[in-house]
Design a protein around this motif. Structure first.
Motif, PDB file in Angstrom:
ATOM      1  N   ARG A  53      65.420 -19.804 -12.947  1.00 21.39           N
ATOM      2  CA  ARG A  53      65.783 -19.619 -11.531  1.00 21.39           C
ATOM      3  C   ARG A  53      64.699 -20.203 -10.654  1.00 21.39           C
ATOM      4  N   ARG A  65      61.257 -23.283  -1.113  1.00 19.94           N
ATOM      5  CA  ARG A  65      61.058 -22.950   0.294  1.00 19.94           C
ATOM      6  C   ARG A  65      60.483 -24.199   0.954  1.00 19.94           C
ATOM      7  N   ARG A 121      59.336 -26.252   4.356  1.00 25.23           N
ATOM      8  CA  ARG A 121      58.924 -26.161   5.764  1.00 25.23           C
ATOM      9  C   ARG A 121      58.200 -27.461   6.106  1.00 25.23           C
ATOM     10  N   GLU A 167      57.385 -25.184  -1.411  1.00 23.38           N
ATOM     11  CA  GLU A 167      56.863 -24.276  -2.432  1.00 23.38           C
ATOM     12  C   GLU A 167      58.015 -23.939  -3.365  1.00 23.38           C
ATOM     13  N   ASP A 209      59.190 -21.538  -6.337  1.00 26.31           N
ATOM     14  CA  ASP A 209      58.876 -20.276  -7.009  1.00 26.31           C
ATOM     15  C   ASP A 209      59.863 -20.083  -8.157  1.00 26.31           C
ATOM     16  N   SER A 240      60.063 -17.302  -9.924  1.00 24.16           N
ATOM     17  CA  SER A 240      60.331 -15.865 -10.118  1.00 24.16           C
ATOM     18  C   SER A 240      61.800 -15.646 -10.442  1.00 24.16           C
ATOM     19  N   GLY A 241      62.059 -14.695 -11.359  1.00 23.18           N
ATOM     20  CA  GLY A 241      63.432 -14.416 -11.740  1.00 23.18           C
ATOM     21  C   GLY A 241      63.889 -15.203 -12.948  1.00 23.18           C
ATOM     22  N   TRP A 272      52.097 -34.455  -5.869  1.00 25.21           N
ATOM     23  CA  TRP A 272      52.165 -32.995  -5.684  1.00 25.21           C
ATOM     24  C   TRP A 272      51.357 -32.503  -4.486  1.00 25.21           C
ATOM     25  N   ILE A 332      53.230 -30.129  -2.479  1.00 31.35           N
ATOM     26  CA  ILE A 332      54.139 -29.318  -3.291  1.00 31.35           C
ATOM     27  C   ILE A 332      53.306 -28.281  -4.034  1.00 31.35           C
ATOM     28  N   ASP A 333      53.640 -27.024  -3.885  1.00 26.32           N
ATOM     29  CA  ASP A 333      52.999 -25.964  -4.658  1.00 26.32           C
ATOM     30  C   ASP A 333      54.023 -25.368  -5.618  1.00 26.32           C
ATOM     31  N   LEU A 334      53.606 -25.171  -6.869  1.00 28.39           N
ATOM     32  CA  LEU A 334      54.422 -24.423  -7.820  1.00 28.39           C
ATOM     33  C   LEU A 334      53.827 -23.029  -7.931  1.00 28.39           C
ATOM     34  N   ALA A 335      54.651 -22.039  -7.633  1.00 27.23           N
ATOM     35  CA  ALA A 335      54.215 -20.637  -7.691  1.00 27.23           C
ATOM     36  C   ALA A 335      55.061 -19.965  -8.764  1.00 27.23           C
ATOM     37  N   THR A 336      54.441 -19.557  -9.831  1.00 31.56           N
ATOM     38  CA  THR A 336      55.245 -19.006 -10.915  1.00 31.56           C
ATOM     39  C   THR A 336      54.578 -17.794 -11.540  1.00 31.56           C
TER      40      THR A 336
END
Ligand SMILES: [Zn+2]
Lengths: 69, 638
Positions: B277, B281, B283, B288, B290, B292-293, B332, B335-339
């Motif tokens: 998943r 996001r 802007r 970003e 994410d 999560s999930g 990148w 671009i941030d990958l938040a995991t």
């Protein structure tokens, strides 16, 4: 006999104060990986402005036992 | 936060101050460095002994900058994208751990740990520091797949291994050459823990020579243009990527977008499926991502590491937003990958073993397409065949000779989805691999197998104004008894999703057909043929065993090893590529050509496109024609 496995969610720790760019009171601290590797950031959750961005440990959440030598 | 000055708009003086050289010279140096990595690649492919290098192009070369500039990966070869995406981080992580101060001219540092450098243990990174004036000024690098890295499965390609210990030999950053002398202890470590060292050794020697070539070409540039111009060019290359990606991101409307992709099962049992998943996001010029999930890390080695997820994010956004963005670490920058740690695509040692990494990170690509296609409208890109459906087999011939066949006889190659530019290609590799296709002659030479079919399957491209690429249908006849490992991961829901109103491509499957009495004739392709099969994978009709989206799922590792008798036929059908745009808007002449070329049947033309084609495509292909009036009536009724 399946164990119940929750889907992991990234923890975003609230940080006090407004975003200097958009004013939203939605600052959070969490790790990201980007150009240059891992960073601990404090980012506005409304406009994605990075208030703070410090290099984090080389492998993010993974620590090597050999790093303790 | 001021916006950086645009590269086109800064003055010549500002350019020279920033990059140590004028624009023209920087462009020349950059092209010469691109030549250098291609020259290294060509040399390696010409010399390689291992089939996976020689026939698949399973390697990549890069040039990175020095430690004090943050190891910018500025130049990449035209090759395996999953390697390129992770090599920037791999070089930094390996060199920082080893200590740049411990490196000398003539060293080759290696590392194959997926958690330190991405991909899987078979992919060894070879890193050579280049010195000028007594300092490290650059690294020339290669990552190349080694046929075997130990572990419980020959060759390693299997979803059944449960942890890093079963998976294979993990090499931390160590020297393989020291001042151009081989480090015997490192060679022994590898040869004592892996199979087929006789193939690995000459390839290692060739890699050493290619790295020396790369070093020489870099030094020639430094000698000719000066160190400032050289280092400035590395920065310029990354800044160019960053600027173009920022521009591309800015064209997407601000918002939060979610998507997902499904992997059927891991190698333990079929009670758990895995969902990737993503929440994007967006802007302004920032995204970003994410994860999560996403499902927890798998119980067997179908996971990927976070660096592979990062690569997938870079590839998906490049493909969707601006395919012309040069792929460097600058890609990148915004671009941030938040995991969260410990998911299918950010797994942790020792239990989150990583082998079939591209399947998991490929699902990240699919999930991002799923999230952004509805926003992008006509800029959307339809999905590909989703899984390399990898096949590996080994055995012993009647004469007693051991043989192996790796990643050649499954559904490794297949179609892409359609775009606003046209129909999807039909026989290529996954969006973010970019490899070659092994020649039938070498496959049949190296193993006791006959390639009976390798063809486009009819009516398998997702319908659309532009059609998805056709699924690949491959039949192989195994002359000796064989042990097969099969890894199709995406048969439950379509991977070849549609874009801009196009239809999804249908899903594929795999079957074994037991030896038939004296039979060497081709197996048919009609639905009745499958009744005599042993299904391996796919969602199939319970009676006929033909593909049926409403049918029952067959689990690829219900037998971890599929043992077959001489004379068995393996059939692999990939998923189809997705279509782009409304199928009823497809030019009838294109539908006619598709019927003529057996991409679409006469029935499919009417059913999927509302085009009535008259004639016999098999016996009188030149006589095919469109019934204009019937077509107009049929399309008007939709
Ligand atoms: Zn803000």
């Amino acid at each position: 006999m399946n164990e119940i496995r929750e889907n992991p969610v990234l923890e975003r720790i609230p940080v006090d104060g407004p975003c200097p760019r958009c004013g939203a009171e939605e600052l959070r601290r969490y790790p990201v990986v980007s150009e240059g590797g891992w960073f601990q950031v404090v980012k506005c959750q409304s406009c994605l402005y990075s208030v703070d961005r410090e290099p984090w440990s080389r492998l993010g959440p993974i620590q090597l036992l050999s790093d303790s030598l | 936060m001021t916006e950086p000055a645009r590269l086109r708009e800064i003055s010549d003086d500002e350019f020279t101050a920033a990059y140590g050289s004028d624009r023209f010279t920087s462009a020349v140096i950059l092209n010469r460095l691109r030549y250098a990595v291609e020259h290294m690649s060509t040399g390696f492919m010409r010399e390689a002994f291992s089939p996976i290098i020689r026939d698949w192009y399973d390697f990549a070369c890069t040039i990175s900058g020095p430690p004090e500039r943050g190891y910018p990966m500025a130049v990449v070869s035209n090759s395996l994208v999953v390697f390129l995406g992770t090599l920037g981080d791999a070089v930094r992580n390996a060199v920082e751990e080893y200590g740049p101060e411990n490196l000398s001219p003539g060293d080759v540092l290696i590392c194959n740990d997926p958690y330190r450098g991405g991909t899987h243990v078979n992919d060894v990174c070879f890193i050579r520091p280049v010195f000028a004036g007594g300092k490290i000024v650059t690294f020339v690098n290669m990552r190349a797949h080694q046929l075997d890295m130990g572990g419980t499965v020959p060759g390693g390609f299997s979803a059944t291994k449960s942890n890093v210990y079963e998976n294979g030999l993990v090499i931390p950053p160590v020297l393989l050459w020291s001042r151009d002398q081989p480090v015997r202890s490192t060679f022994s470590l590898i040869f004592d823990n892996t199979r087929w060292g006789g193939m690995l050794l000459p390839d290692f020697k060739s890699i050493h020579q290619q790295l020396k070539l790369g070093e020489q070409l870099v030094l020639e540039n430094i000698e000719r243009y000066g160190l400032d111009a050289y280092l400035g060019t590395l920065t310029y290359a990354c800044d160019t990527s960053a600027e173009r990606m920022r521009d591309a991101i800015a064209l997407v409307p601000d918002g939060d977008y979610t998507g997902s992709a499904l992997i059927d099962a891991d190698g333990l049992d079929d009670t758990v499926d895995y969902t990737v998943r993503v929440t994007l996001r967006k802007r302004g010029q920032h995204i970003e991502v994410d994860l999560s999930g996403t499902s927890p890390q798998a119980r067997t080695c179908i996971n990927c590491g976070v660096l592979d997820a990062k690569t997938a994010v870079g590839v998906a956004l490049t493909m969707l937003l601006d395919p012309e963005v040069p792929f460097t670490s600058g890609t990148w920058r915004t671009i941030d990958l938040a995991t969260p740690p410990g998911t299918l695509v950010s797994s942790l040692p020792p239990d989150g073993g990583i082998m079939m990494f591209w399947e998991a990170s490929g699902a990240v690509v699919s999930a991002i397409f799923d999230a952004l296609n509805p926003v992008l409208g006509e800029k959307g890109v339809a999905g590909d065949y989703g899984s390399t459906n990898t096949h590996n087999a080994s055995g012993v011939t009647a004469g007693g000779t051991p043989w192996t066949s790796a990643t050649q006889c499954g559904g490794e190659h297949g179609p892409w989805g359609a775009t606003k530019e046209g129909d999807g290609d039909s026989y290529t590799v996954l969006f973010f691999l970019n490899n070659l296709d092994p020649a039938t002659e070498t496959i049949e030479h190296d193993a006791p197998v006959v390639m009976l079919r390798k063809e486009h399957a009819i009516d398998t491209g997702g319908a659309g104004e532009f059609r998805g690429g056709a699924a690949n249908l491959k039949d192989t006849l195994w002359l000796s008894a064989a042990n097969h490992y099969l890894s199709p991961f995406r048969t439950k829901v379509p991977s070849g999703v549609g874009a801009n109103g196009g239809k999804a491509g249908p899903n594929g499957a795999m079957w074994f057909f037991p030896p038939r009495e004296g039979a060497r004739e081709l197996l048919g392709t009609s639905a009745e043929v499958y009744a005599g099969s042993i299904p391996v994978a796919g969602v199939l009709d319970p009676d006929s065993k033909a593909p049926d989206p409403e049918g029952v799922y067959h689990y690829f590792a219900s037998r971890p090893v599929w043992r077959t008798e001489p004379g068995t036929v393996l059939r692999c059908l990939t998923n189809g590529g997705g279509g782009w745009g409304d199928p009823l808007a497809r030019d009838p002449q294109r539908v006619l050509a598709d019927v003529r070329n057996a991409y679409v049947s006469v029935e499919g033309a009417a059913r999927d496109y509302g085009v009535v084609v008259v004639g016999d495509p098999h016996h009188d292909p030149e006589g095919l024609r469109i019934d204009e009036q019937a077509t107009a009536e049929l399309r008007a009724r939709r």
